[in-house]
Each structure stands twice: as structure tokens, then as C-alpha cells.
Design an enzyme around this catalytic site. Structure first.
Site, short mmCIF file in Angstrom:
data_model
loop_
_atom_site.label_atom_id
_atom_site.label_comp_id
_atom_site.label_asym_id
_atom_site.label_seq_id
_atom_site.Cartn_x
_atom_site.Cartn_y
_atom_site.Cartn_z
N LYS A 184 0.76 -1.23 0.10
CA LYS A 184 0.11 -0.02 0.17
C LYS A 184 0.85 1.23 -0.06
CE LYS A 184 -4.36 -1.80 1.58
NZ LYS A 184 -5.71 -1.54 2.42
N LYS A 187 -4.18 -10.59 -5.90
CA LYS A 187 -5.57 -10.88 -5.06
C LYS A 187 -6.83 -9.86 -5.73
CE LYS A 187 -5.87 -8.17 -0.92
NZ LYS A 187 -6.77 -7.79 0.08
N LYS A 210 -10.80 -4.85 -3.19
CA LYS A 210 -11.92 -3.82 -3.45
C LYS A 210 -11.55 -2.46 -3.79
CE LYS A 210 -13.40 -3.75 1.25
NZ LYS A 210 -12.05 -3.10 2.10
P1 ATP Z 1 -8.63 -2.93 0.32
O1 ATP Z 1 -8.49 -3.12 -1.30
O2 ATP Z 1 -9.37 -1.59 0.55
O3 ATP Z 1 -7.33 -2.85 0.89
P2 ATP Z 1 -9.59 -5.43 0.72
O4 ATP Z 1 -10.57 -5.71 -0.45
O5 ATP Z 1 -8.21 -6.08 0.69
O6 ATP Z 1 -9.52 -4.04 0.81
P3 ATP Z 1 -10.31 -5.48 3.54
O7 ATP Z 1 -11.31 -4.88 3.89
O8 ATP Z 1 -8.77 -5.11 3.76
O9 ATP Z 1 -10.53 -5.64 1.79
O10 ATP Z 1 -10.48 -7.11 4.26
C1 ATP Z 1 -11.74 -7.55 4.56
C2 ATP Z 1 -11.52 -8.90 4.74
O11 ATP Z 1 -11.63 -9.58 3.37
C3 ATP Z 1 -10.27 -9.52 5.50
O12 ATP Z 1 -10.78 -10.71 6.06
C4 ATP Z 1 -9.39 -9.68 4.04
O13 ATP Z 1 -8.56 -10.95 4.63
C5 ATP Z 1 -10.64 -10.45 3.13
N1 ATP Z 1 -10.21 -10.28 1.79
C6 ATP Z 1 -9.98 -9.23 0.95
N2 ATP Z 1 -9.66 -9.53 -0.29
C7 ATP Z 1 -9.69 -11.00 -0.31
C8 ATP Z 1 -9.46 -12.17 -1.54
N3 ATP Z 1 -8.99 -11.51 -2.59
N4 ATP Z 1 -9.71 -13.19 -1.12
C9 ATP Z 1 -10.23 -13.70 0.17
N5 ATP Z 1 -10.29 -12.92 1.11
C10 ATP Z 1 -10.09 -11.53 0.98
#
Ligand code: ATP
Ligand code: LTN
Length: 329
Positions: A112, A194, A197
Site C-alpha cells: 500500500k 488478489k 476492492k
Molecule cells: P482494500 O483493497 O481496501 O485493501 P480489501 O479488498 O483487501 O480492501 P479488506 O477490508 O482489507 O479488503 O478485507 C476484509 C476481509 O476480506 C479480510 O478478512 C480479508 O482477508 C478478506 N479479503 C480481502 N480480499 C480478499 C480476497 N481477494 N480473497 C479472500 N479474502 C479476501
């Protein structure tokens, strides 16, 4: 007494299918067996720049989605992090006991911070806030996706260190719970990364609020390979294997069974059935979401959640402050 679980999602954008499969789906599955607390971690979201109005909107949207997927406020505590001051208070106590080197090793920080022009100190200190979230509720288990592995490990190390120094059993040492399938859902456009969002490429992710047409289009255009036979092979057919994992999670079927069923039917047929499956899971969630987002019920639920969370969190905070010597009365 039921054992306790805690987890959170950042309102940094609308959650994706990755968030749902990796974490949020488990929130629902686990709420009967455990005493669950689920948080909308808006203080985590501000570790990278956010537009205030959009952040407010997304906070409400995430709360509505928590309920729409089936988190039951009569069973689980649902609240917004900034409404429970103990989170930021405990984060400072923890920040003072974590090494800068330890924080700099976090891959999420490296990823990040590389994307930011100017890196806020909060992005580095973020794991202290996350450790605090977990220990405040004496959580024994934390349902998360695989990308949070390092942060959970850091939490476990912190708890060991803290208890060693200040007395056994002051803090509960948590364990992660990962889903059987889909603990790391990958980008539909680049299966080496991965699904995230906050990815700017809309085609890389399926948002939980995407319309059926968008979902079908995105799955059809998901990157696969030219092998042409449906197999679960993460080394040579990474894109396809990712789609199989999504199918396995949402259908609650073993990967083997899915591979057997689609082995010779071709990618087109598999993708089209997967798209139907995703739509059939998300459509009822979206229907409930649309009712919730337009009602005042949401605010009532979050107020009750914050009150309950405050009760537990303030006790843990007091316990920690006492042993650290910053409660003098
Ligand atoms: P950002 O892109 O804003 O960092 P993020 O999509 O990584 O967000 P978080 O809010 O950080 O999402 O994560 C919320 C939950 O979703 C956490 O438990 C994280 O491990 C899970 N998670 C996020 N992305 C994935 C993915 N691609 N596959 C499985 N689990 C995920
Ligand atoms: N750091 C997590 C979100 C998060 C969390 C938590 C998850 C914040 N606090 C406590 C589990 C437990 C993330 O960015 N995915």
C-alpha cells in the site's frame, strides 16, 4: 459460554466477491457457534486517503451489507469502529510496544505504501489498531482471508509478549479461521494478484452490488488459458483455478466434484454456469440490501451494537491500562 470471535472489513469501497468468500460468508456461518462481534473498521480505512462523503456512504453501505448477507443483530454484535473510543485508545498502548521493524515487514504496508505519493504514519501503525480490535473483545478466533495471515501472526506474537511482561491471561491469544475454499480470491484480470476492492480496474473484481449483466460480462472476460480442459491446477491454470474456487465456495461443493463435472465441457459452459451461480447468490443479498439502506433500522442496530461493544471494550482497555501503570486511581 460460547467462545468469542471478532472480525472486520474496511469501508474502503463496496466489498467484492473476494471479501464475501474470504471473510464475510464465514461471519454468517460462524455466528451460531460463537459469540460474534463484527466491526465496520472505518478507522482502518483512513490509513489511505479517503473522500469524507464517500467514506460515510460506504460505511452505511457496508453495515447494510453485513445485515443483508445474514448477520443477525440478535445473535452478533455489529458496530462501527469509530463509535467505540477504546479502539483508538488501545491502539496507542499497543503502538508503544510494537517495533518499527516489525511493522515495516508487513507486506500489506509495503504494497500500500508503494501506491501512495506520501505515506501517512497510520499506514505503518495500522497493525497496532488491528491487534487492538481483536484483543478488546477477547477474541479466540478471527475469520479472515489469507492476506491477513501476517497481521494475525503479529497479533499472536504481541499477545505472548504482553502476557509475558505483564502477567499471564491478561490478553487472549487469537487464532485465524480461513475458509475451506477461496481464502485468497484472485483478480479476474491478473490471477497473480488478489482481488481487491480498491483496485481501480473494475473488470478485475466483482462488487457485491454489481448487476447481473455486469457479473456475467466480468466472468466471461476473466483471464484463463489456452489449455481448454477444466482442471484445478494453480501453477498452469491459475485464472481457471480461481474461478473453480469461487464456484466451490458458493456452491459448497468439493473442488474435485466440480472438476469432474466440467472437465470436458469447456471454459464457456463453466463460466456461464459460474456466472449464474454468482448472480443467484448475490441477487437476494442485493434485494435485502436495498430495503435496509433505505430504512432507519440500520442506525438503531448500529447504536445497540456500539453500546454492547463499548461495554466489553472498555473493560479490556481498563485491564490493560492498569497493568501498564497509566491508571492511577
Ligand atoms: P482494500 O483493497 O481496501 O485493501 P480489501 O479488498 O483487501 O480492501 P479488506 O477490508 O482489507 O479488503 O478485507 C476484509 C476481509 O476480506 C479480510 O478478512 C480479508 O482477508 C478478506 N479479503 C480481502 N480480499 C480478499 C480476497 N481477494 N480473497 C479472500 N479474502 C479476501
Ligand atoms: N486489517 C483487515 C481488516 C481488519 C480486521 C480487524 C480483520 C481490521 N481489524 C480485526 C480481522 C480482525 C484488512 O485490512 N483486511
Amino acid at each position: 459460554m460460547k467462545e468469542t470471535i471478532f472480525s472486520g472489513v474496511q469501508p474502503s469501497s463496496i466489498p467484492t466477491l473476494g471479501n464475501y468468500i474470504g471473510a464475510m460468508k464465514s461471519f454468517v456461518d460462524l455466528q451460531d457457534k460463537y459469540q460474534a462481534t463484527y466491526c465496520i473498521v472505518n478507522q482502518h480505512a483512513i490509513t489511505v486517503p479517503q473522500d469524507p462523503e464517500i467514506l460515510v456512504r460506504q460505511t452505511k453501505q457496508l453495515a447494510a451489507l453485513y445485515l443483508a448477507i445474514g448477520i443477525d443483530p440478535n445473535k452478533s454484535t455489529v458496530f462501527v469502529q469509530s463509535e467505540v473510543p477504546a479502539h483508538s485508545q488501545i491502539a496507542w498502548l499497543i503502538t508503544c510496544q510494537i517495533g518499527v521493524g516489525e511493522l515495516e515487514r508487513m507486506t500489506q504496508y509495503k504494497d500500500k505504501s508503494a501506491k501512495q505519493e506520501s505515506v501517512g504514519a497510520g499506514l505503518l501503525c495500522y497493525p497496532a489498531l488491528m491487534v487492538g480490535d481483536i484483543v478488546l473483545y477477547d477474541a479466540k478466533y478471527v475469520p479472515v482471508g489469507d492476506d491477513q495471515r501476517q497481521h494475525i501472526e503479529l497479533t499472536r506474537n504481541f499477545v505472548d509478549r504482553f502476557n509475558n511482561r505483564y502477567g499471564e491471561d491478561i490478553l487472549v491469544k487469537p487464532e485465524p479461521i480461513y475458509p475451506n475454499a477461496g481464502k485468497r480470491v484472485m483478480s479476474l484480470q491478473d490471477p497473480s494478484r488478489k482481488m481487491s476492492k480498491s483496485d481501480e480496474n473494475e473488470k478485475s473484481k466483482i462488487s457485491m452490488l454489481d448487476e447481473p449483466g455486469q457479473i456475467i460480462k466480468k466472468i466471461k472476460s476473466a483471464v484463463t488459458d489456452s489449455i481448454g480442459v477444466v482442471n484445478y491446477d494453480t501453477a498452469n491454470q491459475a485464472g481457471l483455478s480461481n474461478l473453480i474456487e469461487i464456484y466451490a465456495s458458493l456452491s459448497e461443493q468439493p473442488i474435485k466434484k466440480i472438476v469432474n463435472q466440467y472437465h470436458d465441457l469447456g471454459y464457456g459452459r463453466f463460466k456461464s454456469d459460474l456466472a449464474d451461480l454468482v448472480v443467484s447468490v448475490l441477487e437476494p443479498i442485493q434485494k435485502r440490501y436495498n430495503q435496509l439502506i433505505a430504512s432507519d433500522e440500520l442506525y438503531d442496530i448500529l447504536s445497540i451494537g456500539a453500546t454492547k461493544a463499548n461495554e466489553t471494550a472498555s473493560q479490556t482497555l481498563a485491564r490493560m491500562e492498569k497493568v501498564m501503570g497509566i491508571r492511577y486511581r
